[in-house]
Design a protein around this motif. Structure first.
Motif, PDB file in Angstrom:
ATOM      1  N   GLN A 581      32.309 -26.827  -8.612  1.00 30.15           N
ATOM      2  CA  GLN A 581      32.709 -27.134  -9.985  1.00 30.15           C
ATOM      3  C   GLN A 581      32.899 -28.634 -10.153  1.00 30.15           C
ATOM      4  O   GLN A 581      32.593 -29.194 -11.213  1.00 30.15           O
ATOM      5  N   ARG A 582      33.372 -29.290  -9.124  1.00 31.86           N
ATOM      6  CA  ARG A 582      33.590 -30.734  -9.191  1.00 31.86           C
ATOM      7  C   ARG A 582      32.283 -31.497  -9.386  1.00 31.86           C
ATOM      8  O   ARG A 582      32.268 -32.560 -10.011  1.00 31.86           O
ATOM      9  N   VAL A 583      31.183 -30.971  -8.845  1.00 28.37           N
ATOM     10  CA  VAL A 583      29.908 -31.678  -8.990  1.00 28.37           C
ATOM     11  C   VAL A 583      29.109 -31.201 -10.201  1.00 28.37           C
ATOM     12  O   VAL A 583      27.987 -31.658 -10.413  1.00 28.37           O
ATOM     13  N   GLY A 584      29.690 -30.273 -10.986  1.00 28.01           N
ATOM     14  CA  GLY A 584      29.060 -29.939 -12.252  1.00 28.01           C
ATOM     15  C   GLY A 584      28.509 -28.540 -12.400  1.00 28.01           C
ATOM     16  O   GLY A 584      27.901 -28.231 -13.427  1.00 28.01           O
ATOM     17  N   LEU A 585      28.707 -27.661 -11.411  1.00 26.64           N
ATOM     18  CA  LEU A 585      28.231 -26.283 -11.534  1.00 26.64           C
ATOM     19  C   LEU A 585      29.329 -25.410 -12.132  1.00 26.64           C
ATOM     20  O   LEU A 585      30.508 -25.601 -11.848  1.00 26.64           O
ATOM     21  N   GLN A 586      28.927 -24.435 -12.942  1.00 24.97           N
ATOM     22  CA  GLN A 586      29.903 -23.578 -13.610  1.00 24.97           C
ATOM     23  C   GLN A 586      29.762 -22.109 -13.202  1.00 24.97           C
ATOM     24  O   GLN A 586      30.731 -21.469 -12.821  1.00 24.97           O
ATOM     25  N   THR A 587      28.556 -21.563 -13.298  1.00 22.71           N
ATOM     26  CA  THR A 587      28.339 -20.154 -12.964  1.00 22.71           C
ATOM     27  C   THR A 587      28.110 -20.036 -11.462  1.00 22.71           C
ATOM     28  O   THR A 587      27.034 -20.333 -10.949  1.00 22.71           O
ATOM     29  N   ILE A 588      29.155 -19.621 -10.741  1.00 27.34           N
ATOM     30  CA  ILE A 588      29.126 -19.614  -9.280  1.00 27.34           C
ATOM     31  C   ILE A 588      29.521 -18.228  -8.772  1.00 27.34           C
ATOM     32  O   ILE A 588      30.558 -17.686  -9.153  1.00 27.34           O
ATOM     33  N   THR A 589      28.685 -17.661  -7.915  1.00 21.89           N
ATOM     34  CA  THR A 589      28.985 -16.385  -7.249  1.00 21.89           C
ATOM     35  C   THR A 589      28.987 -16.629  -5.751  1.00 21.89           C
ATOM     36  O   THR A 589      28.077 -17.287  -5.231  1.00 21.89           O
ATOM     37  N   ARG A 590      29.989 -16.109  -5.069  1.00 24.73           N
ATOM     38  CA  ARG A 590      30.088 -16.326  -3.624  1.00 24.73           C
ATOM     39  C   ARG A 590      29.954 -15.000  -2.888  1.00 24.73           C
ATOM     40  O   ARG A 590      30.537 -13.997  -3.274  1.00 24.73           O
ATOM     41  N   THR A 591      29.164 -15.011  -1.828  1.00 27.61           N
ATOM     42  CA  THR A 591      29.039 -13.849  -0.962  1.00 27.61           C
ATOM     43  C   THR A 591      29.194 -14.298   0.481  1.00 27.61           C
ATOM     44  O   THR A 591      28.935 -15.466   0.808  1.00 27.61           O
ATOM     45  N   THR A 592      29.618 -13.406   1.346  1.00 26.58           N
ATOM     46  CA  THR A 592      29.958 -13.784   2.718  1.00 26.58           C
ATOM     47  C   THR A 592      29.154 -12.968   3.729  1.00 26.58           C
ATOM     48  O   THR A 592      29.014 -11.749   3.576  1.00 26.58           O
ATOM     49  N   LEU A 593      28.648 -13.648   4.746  1.00 21.51           N
ATOM     50  CA  LEU A 593      28.054 -12.991   5.910  1.00 21.51           C
ATOM     51  C   LEU A 593      29.036 -13.156   7.062  1.00 21.51           C
ATOM     52  O   LEU A 593      29.407 -14.277   7.413  1.00 21.51           O
ATOM     53  N   SER A 594      29.458 -12.065   7.652  1.00 16.76           N
ATOM     54  CA  SER A 594      30.508 -12.142   8.671  1.00 16.76           C
ATOM     55  C   SER A 594      30.115 -11.526  10.005  1.00 16.76           C
ATOM     56  O   SER A 594      30.935 -11.464  10.924  1.00 16.76           O
ATOM     57  N   ILE A 595      28.861 -11.071  10.125  1.00 18.42           N
ATOM     58  CA  ILE A 595      28.404 -10.465  11.374  1.00 18.42           C
ATOM     59  C   ILE A 595      27.458 -11.429  12.079  1.00 18.42           C
ATOM     60  O   ILE A 595      26.465 -11.870  11.501  1.00 18.42           O
ATOM     61  N   ASN A 596      27.764 -11.762  13.307  1.00 17.51           N
ATOM     62  CA  ASN A 596      26.942 -12.682  14.093  1.00 17.51           C
ATOM     63  C   ASN A 596      25.897 -11.877  14.852  1.00 17.51           C
ATOM     64  O   ASN A 596      26.207 -11.161  15.798  1.00 17.51           O
ATOM     65  N   TYR A 597      24.648 -12.013  14.418  1.00 17.04           N
ATOM     66  CA  TYR A 597      23.557 -11.277  15.046  1.00 17.04           C
ATOM     67  C   TYR A 597      22.927 -12.045  16.197  1.00 17.04           C
ATOM     68  O   TYR A 597      22.136 -11.490  16.949  1.00 17.04           O
ATOM     69  N   ARG A 598      23.243 -13.334  16.331  1.00 20.45           N
ATOM     70  CA  ARG A 598      22.545 -14.190  17.288  1.00 20.45           C
ATOM     71  C   ARG A 598      23.359 -14.501  18.533  1.00 20.45           C
ATOM     72  O   ARG A 598      22.887 -14.361  19.658  1.00 20.45           O
ATOM     73  N   THR A 599      24.582 -14.968  18.350  1.00 21.92           N
ATOM     74  CA  THR A 599      25.352 -15.518  19.460  1.00 21.92           C
ATOM     75  C   THR A 599      26.122 -14.425  20.190  1.00 21.92           C
ATOM     76  O   THR A 599      26.856 -13.659  19.564  1.00 21.92           O
ATOM     77  N   PRO A 600      25.984 -14.337  21.498  1.00 21.99           N
ATOM     78  CA  PRO A 600      26.701 -13.300  22.248  1.00 21.99           C
ATOM     79  C   PRO A 600      28.223 -13.448  22.133  1.00 21.99           C
ATOM     80  O   PRO A 600      28.749 -14.533  21.897  1.00 21.99           O
ATOM     81  N   LYS A 601      28.911 -12.341  22.331  1.00 19.15           N
ATOM     82  CA  LYS A 601      30.375 -12.336  22.241  1.00 19.15           C
ATOM     83  C   LYS A 601      30.998 -13.316  23.222  1.00 19.15           C
ATOM     84  O   LYS A 601      32.011 -13.956  22.923  1.00 19.15           O
ATOM     85  N   GLU A 602      30.405 -13.433  24.416  1.00 21.37           N
ATOM     86  CA  GLU A 602      30.978 -14.314  25.433  1.00 21.37           C
ATOM     87  C   GLU A 602      31.039 -15.765  24.940  1.00 21.37           C
ATOM     88  O   GLU A 602      32.005 -16.488  25.217  1.00 21.37           O
ATOM     89  N   ILE A 603      30.019 -16.181  24.211  1.00 25.32           N
ATOM     90  CA  ILE A 603      29.969 -17.559  23.724  1.00 25.32           C
ATOM     91  C   ILE A 603      30.868 -17.737  22.500  1.00 25.32           C
ATOM     92  O   ILE A 603      31.602 -18.722  22.383  1.00 25.32           O
ATOM     93  N   MET A 604      30.845 -16.767  21.562  1.00 23.68           N
ATOM     94  CA  MET A 604      31.640 -16.906  20.345  1.00 23.68           C
ATOM     95  C   MET A 604      33.132 -16.902  20.639  1.00 23.68           C
ATOM     96  O   MET A 604      33.915 -17.546  19.924  1.00 23.68           O
ATOM     97  N   ALA A 605      33.547 -16.208  21.684  1.00 25.87           N
ATOM     98  CA  ALA A 605      34.978 -16.212  22.034  1.00 25.87           C
ATOM     99  C   ALA A 605      35.442 -17.623  22.367  1.00 25.87           C
ATOM    100  O   ALA A 605      36.531 -18.054  21.964  1.00 25.87           O
ATOM    101  N   GLU A 606      34.609 -18.379  23.081  1.00 25.54           N
ATOM    102  CA  GLU A 606      34.954 -19.755  23.440  1.00 25.54           C
ATOM    103  C   GLU A 606      34.798 -20.691  22.235  1.00 25.54           C
ATOM    104  O   GLU A 606      35.635 -21.569  22.003  1.00 25.54           O
ATOM    105  N   ALA A 607      33.739 -20.490  21.473  1.00 25.47           N
ATOM    106  CA  ALA A 607      33.487 -21.372  20.331  1.00 25.47           C
ATOM    107  C   ALA A 607      34.555 -21.212  19.255  1.00 25.47           C
ATOM    108  O   ALA A 607      34.965 -22.185  18.611  1.00 25.47           O
ATOM    109  N   GLY A 608      35.029 -19.980  19.052  1.00 26.14           N
ATOM    110  CA  GLY A 608      36.062 -19.746  18.053  1.00 26.14           C
ATOM    111  C   GLY A 608      37.333 -20.517  18.341  1.00 26.14           C
ATOM    112  O   GLY A 608      38.001 -21.013  17.419  1.00 26.14           O
ATOM    113  N   LEU A 609      37.676 -20.650  19.602  1.00 24.02           N
ATOM    114  CA  LEU A 609      38.871 -21.412  19.972  1.00 24.02           C
ATOM    115  C   LEU A 609      38.725 -22.878  19.580  1.00 24.02           C
ATOM    116  O   LEU A 609      39.687 -23.519  19.145  1.00 24.02           O
TER     117      LEU A 609
END
Length: 720
Positions: A581-609
């Motif tokens: 909105q600050r840069v001038g957009l008004q009609t904004i819809t947000r959607t979320t992707l929350s499933i990691n299909y690429r990175t193994p659990k072992e790596i994401m556990a460390e990266a999340g920290l």
């Protein structure tokens, strides 16, 4: 019973249960029909192309249509030859349709008009991607194929209504989708059309109205979704590509662009421009990062763009002294008020360099009004007299000079007094910070200002070429006028000069006679827009002024904005709504992707920290797969040995050493810096940990991004 040698199936012995005729007999027949139709289609397209290319090119619209037909046929042929039977992704069986419906990368019909494949973008194909066990969308089952060398080597069934299957599905424990995630990487991204998931497909098929934000952490498939969405929008909303620009896809780096540029053609689309923000301007080729963070911050403010407007306006000041223009009728006076009237006559939005002809035309009209009983002939003569008046020409050139956008911006960085006049809100310290010894040593932070200047001023070379073009047009028309005079003279005896030939004196009838193709032309700037839709990947990195670069190319404000706040190198404490909105957009819809299909659990556990230390609410996605390979730490001195060990153990795949600038790339091993790896992925990542990881959020973000590039294994090298 195994399928015959001519069968589309080549199932390995370990999966022999899947060769049961009850499971694949229908597929065997249908896929064979697809193979026959593909061969015929390729033959037909090859013949049509050969015929078209032998035909004369033609001129004008006929030549354009011929070229368009050649392009369309060549594109279709390229897709068919590239994929062959891999064109077929799978099939669905619906409760209301007893026959399987086969889904393809593009649609396909046989010579009798029977539909063999439904285009993946068509509404009828949506359940293939979007159906889940919670929302079956009327499916009984879904089957996905795995192809190799033109034959099905495996397939995987999902059952939504077991009671209606009657044993016509092969159920196994290993999902083809999960298995594909562990496949070795290649130097270029592969399309993953056959394994698009429901959460991703919902975004791909969303409409184009307004700005759609796709927020997702590493490995959630944001880039895959964005690329497939581009192909889907072109198919479902052709109005988006019917204008001058079509659809634009903006990525973060040249490496990213090279990585993804093959995906859209693989989906049957090449009507998309893929670029980086640097590509908007020729200066982007050599621009370096801004060395001073304070200067970068100042140049990221949209308010500094106002200085460009002021600087240009200073070169659009009407003369304050009147003057006389000598003509055969009388000496015509132009006073200060009439100068202002001519300058104010410029159409709003006209670039500075293109506006001067409008000032000139307004002056001619003002002078014409001073002649009693003027007619078309007197206007034409007045133009010639005015054009020969050296003082008048000098006044216009001085008051409205042709400008070079780069010079206008360079002047701001070379004279603090001038910058202060154009940007009076800057403090003395800020004015001094923005000065530099070499004003044309362009940085990335300069690019939005250069782009704004080019938009406001126009290309000086374009203005010169337009003047040459207009001169050529005038010469053509003058020659045409002589021809018309001769024709009228020849026709006068038999028609008293009143026939069709005499009508050729009319300007609107003479204009089409000018050979436009023979006139000088300016090559269009294909990235100037306007575009019907723009997709921005890694959008969390864009500054306010960079957003201006994007939005001025998309007046419809139809955008797909893909990013992850946690991966913003300069920090991203706002919400997406607040930022946009600050840069001038008004009609904004947000959607979320929350499933990691690429990175193994072992790596994401460390990266999340790592990332949650600086951004506690980071969207760290949940991984759905593991490799059983833990993240390990080694000494930086072990780098060569670590790489060599991996190459020996793995005959294919791509590795990347991140953060070791002295390491030289070699076959199957790339060498990159953390800030350049966004959007990329590798089987094996060796990450050299910086000494000052705890200093500043940018280093931690880079580290997080680099960690999450690995699809199989991550080794972190330390200097201790």
């Amino acid at each position: 019973m195994r399928p015959s040698a001519t069968s589309p199936f080549n199932i390995p012995d370990r999966l022999s249960v899947k060769t049961d005729p009850q499971l694949i007999a229908h597929d065997d027949q249908h896929l064979s029909r697809i193979a026959d139709s593909l061969r015929q289609k390729i033959t037909d397209l090859t013949g049509r192309l050969s015929t078209l290319r032998r035909e004369p090119g033609g001129r004008g619209q006929a030549g354009v249509q011929r070229d368009a037909e050649i392009h369309r046929y060549a594109r279709q042929l390229n897709v068919l030859q590239r994929f062959g039977m891999d064109l077929c992704l799978g099939r669905i069986v619906r409760t209301d349709h007893p026959e399987p419906i086969y889904i393809g990368r593009s649609g396909l019909t046989d010579s009798d008009g029977r539909r063999l494949l439904v285009d993946w973008r068509a509404p009828a194909a949506e359940p293939f991607f979007a159906a889940t066990h919670a929302t079956t969308m009327g499916l009984i089952s879904r089957r996905r194929y795995r192809w190799a060398h033109g034959q099905v080597v495996d397939y995987w069934d999902e059952v939504f209504a077991p009671e209606e299957l009657n044993g016509r599905a092969a159920l196994d424990d290993q999902s083809a989708f999960i298995a594909s995630l562990g496949a070795s990487r290649s130097p270029q991204m592969r399309d993953v059309l056959a394994t698009i998931q429901a959460d991703q497909d919902a975004i791909i098929r969303a409409g184009s109205l307004g700005a759609l934000v796709v927020d997702g952490g590493p490995g959630t498939g944001k880039t895959v979704v964005a690329l497939h969405r581009a192909a889907r929008l072109i198919y479902s909303e052709p109005r988006l590509t019917s204008g001058r620009g079509g659809l634009l896809f903006i990525g973060p780096t040249q490496a990213y662009r090279s990585y993804v540029e093959d995906v859209l053609p693989s989906l049957g689309e090449d009507n998309v421009q893929i670029c980086t923000l640097r590509d908007f301007l020729v200066e982007g080729n050599s621009a370096i990062d801004e060395p001073d963070p304070e200067v970068a911050h100042l140049k990221s403010s949209r308010r500094l763009l106002e200085a460009i407007e002021v600087a240009v306006t200073l070169h659009e000041q009407p003369p304050t002294q009147g003057m006389s223009v000598e003509t055969p009728w009388a000496d015509l006076w132009i006073g200060p008020e009439e100068w202002r009237e001519a300058f104010d006559a410029v159409d709003p939005g006209t670039p500075h360099n293109q506006a001067r002809p409008q000032v000139w035309e307004s002056l001619v009209e003002i002078l014409t009004d001073k002649i009693d009983g003027y007619d078309e002939l007197s206007i034409s003569q007045l133009r010639k007299y005015a054009a020969q008046d050296e003082e008048l020409q000098q006044r216009i050139v001085s008051a409205w000079p042709l400008l070079d956008p780069t010079s206008v911006v360079a002047d701001l960085w070379s004279a603090p007094e001038y910058l202060g006049k154009c940007a009076p809100w800057l403090t003395p310290k800020e004015l001094e910070l923005l000065q530099r010894e070499e004003p044309r040593a362009w940085t990335v932070s300069d690019l939005p200002l250069l782009d704004a200047a080019r938009q406001r001023i126009g290309d000086p070379e374009h203005a010169r070429q337009e003047r040459r073009r207009q001169a050529a047009i005038n010469a053509e028309r003058e020659q045409m006028s002589l021809v018309v005079d001769d024709l009228i003279s020849a026709d006068r005896d038999g028609n008293d000069g009143e026939g069709l030939v005499t009508m050729l004196r009319q300007d609107d009838l003479q204009r089409p006679l000018v050979d436009d193709a023979a006139l000088p032309h300016t090559d269009p700037d294909i990235l100037a827009g306007p575009f019907g839709h723009i997709i921005v990947d890694e959008a969390q990195e864009l500054t306010d002024t960079e957003w201006d670069m994007v939005l001025r190319r998309c007046p419809s404000r139809s955008l797909t904005i893909v990013g992850d706040r946690a991966q913003a190198r300069q920090g991203f404490t706002e919400t997406w709504q607040e930022r946009l909105q600050r840069v001038g957009l008004q009609t904004i819809t947000r959607t979320t992707l929350s499933i990691n299909y690429r990175t193994p659990k072992e790596i994401m556990a460390e990266a999340g920290l790592v990332i949650r230390r600086i951004l506690p609410d980071a969207n760290v996605p949940e991984s759905i797969r593991n490799t059983g390979i833990p993240v390990t730490q080694r000494s930086a001195s072990d780098l060569d040995q670590v790489i060599q060990d991996w190459l020996v153990r793995h005959e294919d795949g791509i590795a990347c050493v991140i953060g070791a600038p002295a390491f030289a790339a070699r076959p199957r091993v790339r060498s990159m810096m953390p800030e350049d790896v966004k959007g990329l992925e590798f089987d094996f990542v060796v990450l050299v940990e910086p000494d000052d990881l705890s200093v500043g959020g940018g280093k931690a973000v880079d580290h997080y991004v680099a960690m999450t590039r690995a699809t199989q294994q991550l080794v972190i090298l330390t200097h201790s």
